[in-house]
Design a protein around this motif. Sequence first.
Motif, PDB file in Angstrom:
ATOM      1  N   ASP A 250      13.624  -0.108   4.289  1.00  0.00           N
ATOM      2  CA  ASP A 250      13.847  -0.484   2.907  1.00  0.00           C
ATOM      3  C   ASP A 250      12.671  -1.305   2.379  1.00  0.00           C
ATOM      4  OD1 ASP A 250      15.284  -0.931   0.460  1.00  0.00           O
ATOM      5  OD2 ASP A 250      15.673  -2.962   1.204  1.00  0.00           O
ATOM      6  N   VAL A 251      12.221  -2.273   3.189  1.00  0.00           N
ATOM      7  CA  VAL A 251      11.119  -3.118   2.755  1.00  0.00           C
ATOM      8  C   VAL A 251       9.828  -2.313   2.636  1.00  0.00           C
ATOM      9  CG1 VAL A 251       9.604  -5.014   3.453  1.00  0.00           C
ATOM     10  CG2 VAL A 251      12.092  -5.281   3.615  1.00  0.00           C
ATOM     11  N   LEU A 252       9.552  -1.493   3.619  1.00  0.00           N
ATOM     12  CA  LEU A 252       8.254  -0.804   3.640  1.00  0.00           C
ATOM     13  C   LEU A 252       8.177   0.330   2.628  1.00  0.00           C
ATOM     14  CD1 LEU A 252       7.515  -0.513   7.459  1.00  0.00           C
ATOM     15  CD2 LEU A 252       6.368  -1.994   5.813  1.00  0.00           C
ATOM     16  N   TYR A 253       9.255   1.102   2.519  1.00  0.00           N
ATOM     17  CA  TYR A 253       9.148   2.351   1.743  1.00  0.00           C
ATOM     18  C   TYR A 253      10.053   2.404   0.532  1.00  0.00           C
ATOM     19  CZ  TYR A 253       7.029   3.575   6.207  1.00  0.00           C
ATOM     20  OH  TYR A 253       6.250   3.575   7.331  1.00  0.00           O
ATOM     21  N   GLU A 254      10.881   1.391   0.354  1.00  0.00           N
ATOM     22  CA  GLU A 254      11.872   1.409  -0.727  1.00  0.00           C
ATOM     23  C   GLU A 254      12.694   2.697  -0.693  1.00  0.00           C
ATOM     24  OE1 GLU A 254      10.178  -0.855  -4.423  1.00  0.00           O
ATOM     25  OE2 GLU A 254       8.643   0.534  -3.690  1.00  0.00           O
ATOM     26  N   ARG A 255      13.092   3.057   0.516  1.00  0.00           N
ATOM     27  CA  ARG A 255      13.931   4.241   0.691  1.00  0.00           C
ATOM     28  C   ARG A 255      15.006   3.895   1.709  1.00  0.00           C
ATOM     29  NH1 ARG A 255       8.669   6.147  -0.069  1.00  0.00           N
ATOM     30  NH2 ARG A 255       8.286   8.326  -0.612  1.00  0.00           N
ATOM     31  N   GLU A 256      15.993   4.758   1.775  1.00  0.00           N
ATOM     32  CA  GLU A 256      17.014   4.584   2.806  1.00  0.00           C
ATOM     33  C   GLU A 256      16.540   5.207   4.107  1.00  0.00           C
ATOM     34  OE1 GLU A 256      21.459   5.304   2.705  1.00  0.00           O
ATOM     35  OE2 GLU A 256      20.889   5.530   0.591  1.00  0.00           O
ATOM     36  N   GLY A 257      16.986   4.645   5.203  1.00  0.00           N
ATOM     37  CA  GLY A 257      16.545   5.152   6.500  1.00  0.00           C
ATOM     38  C   GLY A 257      17.663   5.841   7.265  1.00  0.00           C
ATOM     39  N   ARG A 258      17.248   6.760   8.119  1.00  0.00           N
ATOM     40  CA  ARG A 258      18.193   7.480   8.950  1.00  0.00           C
ATOM     41  C   ARG A 258      17.533   7.638  10.307  1.00  0.00           C
ATOM     42  NH1 ARG A 258      20.458  12.458   5.473  1.00  0.00           N
ATOM     43  NH2 ARG A 258      18.433  13.358   5.945  1.00  0.00           N
ATOM     44  N   VAL A 259      18.323   7.652  11.351  1.00  0.00           N
ATOM     45  CA  VAL A 259      17.744   7.729  12.673  1.00  0.00           C
ATOM     46  C   VAL A 259      18.296   8.938  13.415  1.00  0.00           C
ATOM     47  CG1 VAL A 259      18.806   6.660  14.674  1.00  0.00           C
ATOM     48  CG2 VAL A 259      16.796   5.654  13.704  1.00  0.00           C
TER      49      VAL A 259
ATOM     50  N   TYR B 101       0.826  -1.213   0.000  1.00  0.00           N
ATOM     51  CA  TYR B 101       0.000   0.000   0.000  1.00  0.00           C
ATOM     52  C   TYR B 101       0.860   1.264   0.000  1.00  0.00           C
ATOM     53  CZ  TYR B 101      -4.578  -2.182   0.202  1.00  0.00           C
ATOM     54  OH  TYR B 101      -5.713  -2.878  -0.119  1.00  0.00           O
ATOM     55  N   GLU B 102       1.992   1.226   0.690  1.00  0.00           N
ATOM     56  CA  GLU B 102       2.893   2.388   0.665  1.00  0.00           C
ATOM     57  C   GLU B 102       3.342   2.656  -0.763  1.00  0.00           C
ATOM     58  OE1 GLU B 102       3.534   4.297   3.273  1.00  0.00           O
ATOM     59  OE2 GLU B 102       2.585   2.984   4.759  1.00  0.00           O
ATOM     60  N   SER B 103       3.707   1.574  -1.458  1.00  0.00           N
ATOM     61  CA  SER B 103       4.145   1.720  -2.849  1.00  0.00           C
ATOM     62  C   SER B 103       3.032   2.271  -3.713  1.00  0.00           C
ATOM     63  CB  SER B 103       4.582   0.366  -3.413  1.00  0.00           C
ATOM     64  OG  SER B 103       5.744  -0.053  -2.778  1.00  0.00           O
ATOM     65  N   LEU B 104       1.830   1.754  -3.460  1.00  0.00           N
ATOM     66  CA  LEU B 104       0.686   2.186  -4.247  1.00  0.00           C
ATOM     67  C   LEU B 104       0.448   3.695  -4.066  1.00  0.00           C
ATOM     68  CD1 LEU B 104      -1.584   1.205  -6.069  1.00  0.00           C
ATOM     69  CD2 LEU B 104      -2.849   0.471  -4.037  1.00  0.00           C
ATOM     70  N   LEU B 105       0.484   4.143  -2.827  1.00  0.00           N
ATOM     71  CA  LEU B 105       0.290   5.578  -2.561  1.00  0.00           C
ATOM     72  C   LEU B 105       1.391   6.395  -3.229  1.00  0.00           C
ATOM     73  CD1 LEU B 105      -0.634   5.338   1.235  1.00  0.00           C
ATOM     74  CD2 LEU B 105      -2.170   6.048  -0.605  1.00  0.00           C
ATOM     75  N   ASP B 106       2.634   5.932  -3.054  1.00  0.00           N
ATOM     76  CA  ASP B 106       3.761   6.637  -3.672  1.00  0.00           C
ATOM     77  C   ASP B 106       3.601   6.714  -5.181  1.00  0.00           C
ATOM     78  OD1 ASP B 106       5.156   7.201  -1.390  1.00  0.00           O
ATOM     79  OD2 ASP B 106       6.583   5.553  -1.586  1.00  0.00           O
ATOM     80  N   SER B 107       3.260   5.569  -5.776  1.00  0.00           N
ATOM     81  CA  SER B 107       3.262   5.543  -7.239  1.00  0.00           C
ATOM     82  C   SER B 107       2.135   6.420  -7.791  1.00  0.00           C
ATOM     83  CB  SER B 107       3.158   4.109  -7.759  1.00  0.00           C
ATOM     84  OG  SER B 107       1.834   3.656  -7.658  1.00  0.00           O
ATOM     85  N   LEU B 108       0.981   6.425  -7.120  1.00  0.00           N
ATOM     86  CA  LEU B 108      -0.106   7.288  -7.594  1.00  0.00           C
ATOM     87  C   LEU B 108       0.297   8.751  -7.497  1.00  0.00           C
ATOM     88  CD1 LEU B 108      -3.166   5.466  -5.968  1.00  0.00           C
ATOM     89  CD2 LEU B 108      -2.601   5.535  -8.416  1.00  0.00           C
ATOM     90  N   GLN B 109       0.882   9.097  -6.359  1.00  0.00           N
ATOM     91  CA  GLN B 109       1.265  10.498  -6.170  1.00  0.00           C
ATOM     92  C   GLN B 109       2.348  10.902  -7.165  1.00  0.00           C
ATOM     93  OE1 GLN B 109       1.482  11.794  -2.139  1.00  0.00           O
ATOM     94  NE2 GLN B 109       2.651  13.647  -2.594  1.00  0.00           N
ATOM     95  N   GLU B 110       3.288  10.011  -7.360  1.00  0.00           N
ATOM     96  CA  GLU B 110       4.388  10.325  -8.270  1.00  0.00           C
ATOM     97  C   GLU B 110       3.872  10.466  -9.709  1.00  0.00           C
ATOM     98  OE1 GLU B 110       7.735   7.769  -7.782  1.00  0.00           O
ATOM     99  OE2 GLU B 110       9.066   9.407  -8.432  1.00  0.00           O
TER     100      GLU B 110
END
Length: 1011
Positions: free
Chosen positions: A661-670, A628-637
Amino acid sequence: MDLPEACERFVAWLDNEVVAAGRGDNVMTLDANPASIFWLGRLAPEVDAANAVRRERRLDPCAVGVRVRPKEEGSWSFHVRIGAVAWSKLDAEKWHKTNPVEVVVRVDFPSSDPGPFGETVIAEAFEQAGAAGLSAQVRVTDESWRGAPELVIELVNTTPESVRQRGERHLYEVELEILGLETKPFVLESLPDSFRYDRRMPAIGINCGVSQRANGHLRITDTIVVDRLRPEYTFDGTSPENLDLKFASLGTDPVPHVADLVRAYQAWGELHWSDDHLEHRYRSEGWKPEMLEQARRAASEYQEEVRRLHRGLQALEKDVQLRRAFALMNTAMARASHGRYDRWRPFQLGFVVSILPSFVDDGLDWHFVETVWFATGGGKTETYLGLLVLAAFYDRLRGKLAGITAWSRFPLRMLSLQQTQRFADALAAAELVRRDAKVPGDPIALGYFVGARSTPNDIPKEPTDFNPIDVDDDSMPARYQVLTTCPFCGSEDVYTKFHRGNWTLRHLCRNEECPSQGQPLPIYVVDKEIYRFLPTVVIGTLDKASLIAMQASMRGFVHGPAGLCTRPGHGYTYAKRGSQPTGCLVPDCQAPVETISESDRARFAPSFRLQDELHLLRDSLGAVDSHYESLLDSLQEQMTGARPKIIASSATLTGYERQVDVLYEREGRVFPVPGPSAGESFWSRETDKLLRRYVAVWPRGVTLEWVSDRTTTIVQQSVRRLLTEGHHVCQAAGIDPKFADQLLNLYGTNVVYGNTVRDVEAARRSMGTQVPVSPLNVVSLTGQAEFDEVREALSRLQRPEEKFEDRIHTVTASSMMSHGVDVDRLNIMTVLGVPLTTAEFIQATARVGRTHPGLVYVIHKIGRERDATVFSHFGPFVRQGDRFVEPIPVTRSSRRVLELTTPAAIEARRLFVHEPKSPGQRLTTVDLLRKYINMTGVGSEEEAGECAAALGISVSNHLAFKDIVKQLAAYFARLQDTGFGARFPNELFERDRRPMLSLRDVEAQVPVSDD
Ligand SMILES: [Zn+2]
Ligand SMILES: [Zn+2]
């Protein structure tokens, strides 16, 4: 003496009362078998235990003792002091306690006498005390084969079967102390080496705890007591004299104060992270070379963080709009706090500054998922709010005058009302600041986007079976009241009312002085109103993401609306439907619609998506959400050319990189990187004040439920003595009696926390019969509770009744309360069994002791391996909890999940990609959709590729990709089959599948894997 000290002493006194009751210390006679009553300090006869299987033996152990590492090689000479009592049944109904027995046994080991030791003296002592036939012995085993001198010293109850009856043959109030044996600590091997933590333990208890006294003697304890100390957030370089982080100062001229913060962090790091300092610790703390390497890597992470803060500062210096937004945000935060606090904690401001580079640079920084990680209770929510308000102002100043700025999601079914109130307060304050500062755009408002169990999706013209809400029912609006105080003026005179004129369910404030002036408060709680007004910040449950595949009006969550209804108060419009012919969502509206141009529409899209409690997105929920995260991202993009930035909070750092990485296909920072030692960083350090006392309980010989009920009984009875004999209690606890009322208020309510709803319900039921305390007002806070029940319970907890007997005395709760419930008056908790995940343990127990010292009983389900393991290293488990957090199992390539989420991609693309392109618009029926597909020539394979991309499944993931192709082929075949009989497009899926109604629709308990 101040209140915190009084509380600390009271907690110690209360715990003594509970432990004494568990052992039977103050009881001399009984009407029942003591073996069915006492749960601490008892020892079963070995012959009984020998007949039991291993697991049962653990439930009523026949031995207690210690495992130690003698400093010197053998042989060894030392003494063992033993204490115990016995109970005798003198007549049919009465049990009497014997006098205490105390024996000191000398042990020479190894020697000509291999032991066991002390059997004769112990038996004689019992005989003298009037309990002839009881016997026990000290057993010593040499386990030096493990590599270093190691002894196991145990006291075993050796009473034979025949002499006395059950219950009488147990030993009670057992004590064991090792005198005159010099020992070395154990190093807890199950934990990885880390330069940050101390892994040493003085000894290991066997079926009990062990403490080392000042003189070096080791003594067993019935419970394991671990204190967590209260952190402080400003000290030394960050103290108010050195650093001015007041909202007022930052609201006037932010740059110098932010610069001071960054400078202070750098100066601190030059000391604590310097190579010299690390080398010094390497030598003085006996680090291994790998630990020094690890520390150096951590130091470079710190350097990177300092650079980020510098870039944040530069952004603030250079970008006028950002600086103004930042100042307005601070002014708003001052207003929202209603005088409760007037400044930031350094880490809160630090986090906001660390995100600033993303605001001015939509390049690399924008794509990082930023996770804030800080101990619960540190003020995470306010940090979030600061960021949201900043983003809202920045959006307005750079020309995005309407639409959602941020969508903030919580992973639980229900959203905490307290959390919602805080969001509303901050945004209402921002709205007032916006008006004062004449910042253009729509009013700043909050949307509460939760779901029909709490608030309505829609208010229908007439009630239906599907949606029974009745606009003519006068009690209806009150059921959906979300705010308890006015976010503008703080008045509690808030109510809800349905307004027929423009079909809105409003929150209103009756206070005549209120800045709302009788107009609706800036909050929307009905889904449809959220679509109509697109409030600046939407908070809600994660589940709501499922609507993206069902609801054309979700467009404002990824793009912009179709138009604006010309009738005032109707708001934005969406796709035309039979029931909404113009696209206006107000029933029967025929007014013309002003179309919003394609280029303006893109500006509506959210800038941020927030995810609270990231660590809960695991297993099937995590797998579904990743799609669903990907779906939201792809529609918005696809529609706007950009993805939103993602901000998260997490209770743990374990494996967050992979999770992000799995959830958002992005790099993470803390943020922040952890400090160089567990107890101290730049952002916080431990004080000597008690935060929470954790007590591990091993119920011996009785059930966990019994111990839980007894604990509630003793706690309630003891606390109530403050009412009847407050003076006496205060004297016994060493407290100034003037605190009695406050203590009654702070400790009069205990929480019983269960890991499953079933546990919680069982606990609640047994409380009615097993806790002889009256009155005992119990409320339940579980996901099962109704929305208004939860609201009422929380409000009673926060504002207790005048009379003690009218108050809530006990709360039975499940994980529902482990998030966002923040009540200062909850300070005692009983946890029924160690929660399944360490993260849950940390979060659940953090609900008590938020402002005042807390007391937590963790009653172990000792028959379970995990509980037995946790008990054996309870100290490190509590102190270094985060290191015990298990890596989070999450995957995006589960084919089983993909089967369920593919329909969502198909439907979402129909609503947001195809329908707007369709010349006749509406694609709501199979016939219309078929016509469109045939006309445009969209093919099944092409659409499959688009769906896979939208779900974040790459072609290289062959099996999963093929599944999507297959599903689309079947879908297209049914679409073209005029005899298939489906009327609506969502009936074209295999096996009557529909897009998921909730992200939890995956059949429970089936494991999800990378297949
Ligand atoms: Zn008001
Ligand atoms: Zn309208």
